[in-house]
Design a protein around this motif. Structure first.
Motif, mmCIF file in Angstrom:
data_model
loop_
_atom_site.group_PDB
_atom_site.id
_atom_site.type_symbol
_atom_site.label_atom_id
_atom_site.label_comp_id
_atom_site.label_asym_id
_atom_site.label_seq_id
_atom_site.Cartn_x
_atom_site.Cartn_y
_atom_site.Cartn_z
ATOM 1 N N UNK A 1 40.706 -62.773 -4.866
ATOM 2 C CA UNK A 1 39.711 -62.536 -4.668
ATOM 3 C C UNK A 1 38.899 -61.592 -5.017
ATOM 4 N N UNK A 2 39.248 -60.573 -4.903
ATOM 5 C CA UNK A 2 38.800 -59.139 -6.136
ATOM 6 C C UNK A 2 38.340 -58.922 -4.399
ATOM 7 N N UNK A 3 39.394 -58.507 -3.952
ATOM 8 C CA UNK A 3 39.083 -57.528 -2.785
ATOM 9 C C UNK A 3 39.978 -56.106 -2.623
ATOM 10 N N UNK A 4 40.063 -54.380 -2.417
ATOM 11 C CA UNK A 4 40.811 -53.507 -2.627
ATOM 12 C C UNK A 4 41.298 -53.475 -1.834
ATOM 13 N N UNK A 5 40.481 -53.666 -0.908
ATOM 14 C CA UNK A 5 41.724 -53.074 0.481
ATOM 15 C C UNK A 5 42.072 -53.865 1.565
ATOM 16 N N UNK A 6 43.116 -53.747 2.102
ATOM 17 C CA UNK A 6 42.899 -54.505 3.795
ATOM 18 C C UNK A 6 43.254 -53.586 5.050
ATOM 19 N N UNK A 7 42.726 -54.192 5.763
ATOM 20 C CA UNK A 7 42.705 -53.541 7.252
ATOM 21 C C UNK A 7 43.274 -54.796 8.063
ATOM 22 N N UNK A 8 44.555 -54.322 9.260
ATOM 23 C CA UNK A 8 45.156 -55.603 9.648
ATOM 24 C C UNK A 8 44.945 -54.798 10.969
ATOM 25 N N UNK A 9 45.247 -55.947 12.386
ATOM 26 C CA UNK A 9 45.093 -55.035 13.724
ATOM 27 C C UNK A 9 46.309 -54.604 13.380
ATOM 28 N N UNK A 10 46.945 -53.411 13.667
ATOM 29 C CA UNK A 10 47.895 -53.032 13.734
ATOM 30 C C UNK A 10 48.198 -53.113 15.895
ATOM 31 N N UNK A 11 47.074 -52.572 16.391
ATOM 32 C CA UNK A 11 47.276 -53.192 17.926
ATOM 33 C C UNK A 11 45.458 -53.415 18.082
ATOM 34 N N UNK A 12 45.641 -54.901 19.127
ATOM 35 C CA UNK A 12 44.072 -55.438 19.054
ATOM 36 C C UNK A 12 43.746 -55.373 20.720
ATOM 37 N N UNK A 13 42.696 -55.459 21.078
ATOM 38 C CA UNK A 13 42.287 -55.200 23.154
ATOM 39 C C UNK A 13 44.151 -55.695 23.827
ATOM 40 N N UNK B 1 37.505 -68.626 -4.770
ATOM 41 C CA UNK B 1 36.171 -68.841 -5.180
ATOM 42 C C UNK B 1 35.141 -67.781 -4.985
ATOM 43 N N UNK B 2 35.870 -66.825 -4.731
ATOM 44 C CA UNK B 2 34.781 -65.550 -4.498
ATOM 45 C C UNK B 2 35.330 -64.458 -5.836
ATOM 46 N N UNK B 3 36.981 -65.308 -5.781
ATOM 47 C CA UNK B 3 37.409 -64.217 -6.621
ATOM 48 C C UNK B 3 37.186 -64.320 -8.018
ATOM 49 N N UNK B 4 36.345 -65.807 -8.191
ATOM 50 C CA UNK B 4 36.133 -66.261 -10.078
ATOM 51 C C UNK B 4 34.540 -65.246 -10.209
ATOM 52 N N UNK B 5 34.161 -65.521 -9.295
ATOM 53 C CA UNK B 5 32.427 -65.891 -9.308
ATOM 54 C C UNK B 5 32.741 -63.676 -9.335
ATOM 55 N N UNK B 6 33.948 -63.209 -8.760
ATOM 56 C CA UNK B 6 33.608 -61.450 -9.041
ATOM 57 C C UNK B 6 33.890 -60.567 -10.154
ATOM 58 N N UNK B 7 34.877 -61.913 -10.885
ATOM 59 C CA UNK B 7 35.289 -62.050 -11.908
ATOM 60 C C UNK B 7 34.488 -61.696 -13.441
ATOM 61 N N UNK B 8 33.502 -62.473 -12.856
ATOM 62 C CA UNK B 8 32.547 -62.668 -14.368
ATOM 63 C C UNK B 8 31.680 -61.985 -13.780
ATOM 64 N N UNK B 9 31.047 -62.071 -12.448
ATOM 65 C CA UNK B 9 29.562 -60.861 -12.073
ATOM 66 C C UNK B 9 30.043 -59.384 -11.279
ATOM 67 N N UNK B 10 31.183 -59.055 -11.252
ATOM 68 C CA UNK B 10 31.649 -57.924 -10.492
ATOM 69 C C UNK B 10 30.941 -56.751 -11.013
ATOM 70 N N UNK C 1 46.486 -62.878 -3.036
ATOM 71 C CA UNK C 1 45.295 -63.793 -2.385
ATOM 72 C C UNK C 1 44.142 -62.694 -1.960
ATOM 73 N N UNK C 2 44.131 -61.568 -1.482
ATOM 74 C CA UNK C 2 43.196 -60.937 -1.801
ATOM 75 C C UNK C 2 42.616 -59.866 -2.878
ATOM 76 N N UNK C 3 43.731 -59.920 -4.092
ATOM 77 C CA UNK C 3 43.437 -58.807 -5.331
ATOM 78 C C UNK C 3 42.832 -59.691 -5.653
#
Ligand code: H79
Length: 435
Positions: free
Chosen positions: A102-114, A339-348, A98-100
């Motif tokens: 969308x055109x995303x290149x990295x993931x930042x995930x909560x290892x520990x929240x508050x 949808x963001x990924x579709x756009x980025x494939x055209x105009x990234x 899903x992330x890839x």
């Protein structure tokens, strides 16, 4: 003469002592980033778009990640959540796809929240996903493997603020329900360093560590220098950033802004805009952690414009989803990412690898630049746009398909006539040639 020299020497020593004192307070004298770190900063700035994930036992309640504080839930009650956490629908490869896409290149995930609950297999605490949940698996390790397979870098969001650990004392202003009026601050920091060591040794090469929560106790000694040196020693390429809302401290490798473009975020306490790589984070709906009542996601248009404006302001965009307790991600959020990924494939090409362009943000939009090519991103329906004077005349302007656009020099700057038929519904991209 001798006296003068002595005075100069004394003054110099006093200055040096003052400078050292300031640096010592922050715990780090002269941070020099490793070559791998400098290279990673370039990669980061080129990457432009990342996925933020807030996922924890709070997701079970579906009222955001601050629920423990907001509803003043006693620790003993909150501890009943982990035994219910069983995300049988969690598929890390699916998240990465899903992330890839969308055109995303990295993931930042909560290892520990508050809330203090570790979403990984921690040996220095039993308050973690492996020991307290029926699921019993280290989801961060699973995700690290998937990121590797999908070519994504992985960052860990780690909360310095902790509503559960007894040694988080003196506390800041947030959650305190029935907590002891004592605690060993240094021991808490040791605990945090131990967990960070676990995160920096068991999950492959990390993209970085994204700290949050020290804003609650800005005056405390957080031993930043020591913690940052530890991370840099274990993972020289890992980029450290902290969401403290003030100017970056030595040892930090990027500067972040929450819910606003650089310098325009609502939490800003005079942070300024540093020369470090920049990142702004935002949610798709109104919550970081899963909120089952929030059915008002931002539109694809708004999210794309956020990404483009971030790029024009020389910053990355870290866009958040809050997965459900079963590990799946809301359909309406997935649709927007697609949808963001579709756009980025055209105009990234006009976004990835760019830096903020020579024209500062205008009412019509922003500019980006890459290897001497300057792109205007016209985000509104403007019939004409004005490029402010930057000391380099504009020679020509054209759409990406090379259709030339009419130019006119005026006392206010160069006016560009926009085409009647827009090639794209979100962003009319114009390439300009400068003298
Ligand atoms: O991790 C996300 C947030 O939980 C954290 N930073 C981002 C990346 C964050 N910490 N503090 N804040 C955000 C701002 C605090 C907002 C609050 Fe509220 C106002 C907390 C309590 C009142 C908003 C409304 C959140 C809960 C209720």
């Amino acid at each position: 003469m001798a006296k003068h020299n002595r005075t100069v020497a004394v003054a110099f020593c006093l200055l040096l002592a003052a400078a050292c004192g300031r640096a010592a307070e922050q715990g780090d004298l002269g941070y020099t980033p490793a070559p791998e770190n400098l290279e990673a900063r370039q990669w980061f700035q080129d990457a432009k778009f990342g996925l933020f994930i807030h996922w924890g036992v709070y997701s079970l309640l579906g009222r955001g990640e601050w629920v423990m504080h907001v509803e003043d839930i006693p620790i003993a009650e909150y501890e009943k959540l982990p035994p219910q956490f069983d995300p049988t629908g969690f598929d890390p490869d699916e998240w990465c796809r899903m992330a890839a896409d969308a055109g995303m290149r990295y993931i930042t995930i909560t290892s520990k929240h508050h809330d203090g609950f570790a979403m990984f297999d921690s040996k220095v605490s039993d308050y973690d996903i492996v020991e307290r949940t029926p699921y019993g698996r280290d989801v961060l390790k699973m995700l690290a493997g998937a990121c590797e397979r999908h070519g994504l870098k992985l960052f860990f969001y780690h909360s310095q603020l902790d509503w559960h650990h007894p040694d988080y004392y003196p506390r800041g202003g947030s959650y305190s329900h029935g907590r002891p009026e004592s605690g060993d601050w240094q021991r808490y920091l040791d605990y945090m360093d131990s967990q960070l060591t676990e995160l920096c040794t068991g999950y492959g090469k990390l993209g970085g560590i994204w700290f949050d929560g020290m804003w609650e106790k800005p005056e405390a000694d957080w031993r930043l220098g020591r913690t940052y040196r530890l991370i840099h020693r274990l993972q020289p390429q890992a980029l450290i950033g902290s969401n403290h809302h003030v100017a970056p401290f030595p040892g930090e490798d990027f500067q972040m802004f929450e819910k606003g473009l650089p310098g325009r975020d609502p939490f800003n306490k005079g942070a300024g805009i540093s020369a470090l790589p920049l990142e702004t984070c935002e949610t798709i709906n109104h919550s970081w952690g899963y909120d089952r009542q929030d059915h008002w996601p931002k539109s694809t248009r708004e999210l794309l414009h956020y990404l483009i404006r971030a790029a024009g302001n020389n910053a990355n965009f870290l866009l958040n989803v809050g997965p459900k307790p079963d590990g799946t991600i809301q359909q309406d959020h997935r649709k927007r990412l697609e949808a963001m990924g579709q756009w980025l494939r055209k105009y990234g090409d006009t976004v990835y690898g760019t830096r903020g362009g020579p024209f500062a943000e205008q009412s019509w939009g922003v500019s980006t630049v890459k290897g001497g090519r300057v792109f205007l991103h016209v985000l509104g329906p403007d019939a004409v746009i004005t490029l402010p004077e930057i000391g380099r005349p504009v020679r020509s302007a054209a759409l990406l398909d090379k259709t030339p656009l009419e130019l006119r020099a005026t006392p206010l700057g160069t006016v560009v006539k926009m085409p009647e038929n827009r090639p794209d519904e979100y962003d009319t991209i114009v390439e300009v040639e400068l003298e």
